[in-house]
Scaffold this active site. Structure first.
Site, PDB file in Angstrom:
ATOM      1  CG  ASP A 228      -1.968  -1.119   1.165  1.00 12.15           C
ATOM      2  OD1 ASP A 228      -1.944  -1.913   0.203  1.00 12.15           O
ATOM      3  OD2 ASP A 228      -2.782  -1.222   2.098  1.00 12.15           O
TER       4      ASP A 228
ATOM      5  CE  LYS B 117      -3.533  -4.345   1.178  1.00 14.53           C
ATOM      6  NZ  LYS B 117      -4.290  -3.595   2.152  1.00 14.53           N
TER       7      LYS B 117
ATOM      8  CE  LYS C 140      -8.404  -0.906   7.038  1.00 14.28           C
ATOM      9  NZ  LYS C 140      -8.435   0.283   6.145  1.00 14.28           N
TER      10      LYS C 140
ATOM     11  CB  VAL D  97       2.326   2.612   4.869  1.00 16.12           C
ATOM     12  CG1 VAL D  97       3.730   3.183   4.801  1.00 16.12           C
ATOM     13  CG2 VAL D  97       1.585   2.882   3.556  1.00 16.12           C
TER      14      VAL D  97
ATOM     15  CB  CYS E  67      -2.320  -2.630   5.297  1.00 13.66           C
ATOM     16  SG  CYS E  67      -3.964  -1.917   5.106  1.00 13.66           S
TER      17      CYS E  67
ATOM     18  CD  GLN F 117       3.642 -14.779  22.984  1.00 14.78           C
ATOM     19  OE1 GLN F 117       3.282 -15.899  23.322  1.00 14.78           O
ATOM     20  NE2 GLN F 117       2.812 -13.836  22.572  1.00 14.78           N
TER      21      GLN F 117
END
Ligand code: C5J
Length: 225
Positions: A29, A134, A137, A162, A167, A207
């Site tokens: 994007d 698309k 997002k 971005v 997104c 994690q």
């Protein structure tokens, strides 16, 4: 460098090992309405300089991918001109006076074919580079991105663009659930909000790399060289 080589990039939470032939650069994007002064993003009061700092490092990464003839894909968020793919909830969210489909500073906002919807000239796609239009997002929702990647044998993604927490993060989560390894160069992704930039990156690598890896474009370029 041969396309079959395995390359190791310094990254967090640990090194990202990738095979260039199977690793696409996915640029999310980088559209005029989000990045350019006078566009929709700025009209809403956002500081576009927070996003514009990503242009130069993206150009360098893109040039490297093109030089090595590796897979590059671009995405654009937007809707059909008749707005038939625009969920009513997305249209009215934010209660803004001006919303998706309305006339904006660079044409109708987030509508395909309008100037503001297109990718910034600095990173404009080559004809050989797929552009994924698309409506959401995430770049996998309601698109043929997964099919294109599978047809090309792509299993790993360098994700840039971005905005970091919207997104880019949504796409990385979708990619992760589909079995792709994702590496994010921190200087090539941007948010209008510094705190979301920081936490958007933290969430990816937390994690033990729950969604992927975080690095810097200089590490990727050094590894490729
Ligand atoms: C993107 C948005 N591209 N922030 N869209 O992140 O609405």
């Amino acid at each position: 460098m041969h396309n079959t080589d395995i390359i190791s990039v310094n990254a967090e939470p640990y090194s990202f090992e990738f095979s260039p032939k199977h690793c696409a650069l996915l640029i999310i994007d980088m559209q005029r309405d989000f990045l350019e002064p006078g566009g929709f993003g700025e009209m809403l009061g956002n500081d576009v300089s927070q996003l514009r700092r990503t242009i130069e490092p993206n150009q360098k990464l893109l040039a490297a991918w093109r030089t090595q003839q590796l897979t590059v894909l671009h995405t654009r968020e937007g809707h059909r001109p008749d707005l038939s793919d625009l969920p009513p909830a997305k249209k009215i969210r934010g209660r803004s006076k001006t919303s998706i489909g309305d006339p904006g500073p660079m044409g109708r906002i987030l509508v395909r074919g309008e100037i503001g919807h297109d990718i910034i000239p600095e990173l404009y796609p080559l004809k050989t580079e797929p552009v994924i239009d698309k409506p959401g997002k995430g770049a996998f929702f309601a698109t043929d991105l997964h099919a294109i990647l599978q047809n090309r044998g792509i299993t790993q993604l360098i994700v840039t663009g971005v905005t970091t927490e919207v997104c880019v993060n949504t796409t990385i989560r979708e990619a992760n659930d589909r079995g792709y390894d994702c590496l994010v160069p921190s200087d090539c992704v941007g948010s209008y909000f510094p705190e979301f930039q920081k936490m958007g990156l933290e969430m990816i690598k937390a994690q033990g790399g729950i969604f992927g890896w975080v690095s810097h474009s200089r590490e990727i370029l050094a590894a490729l060289a």
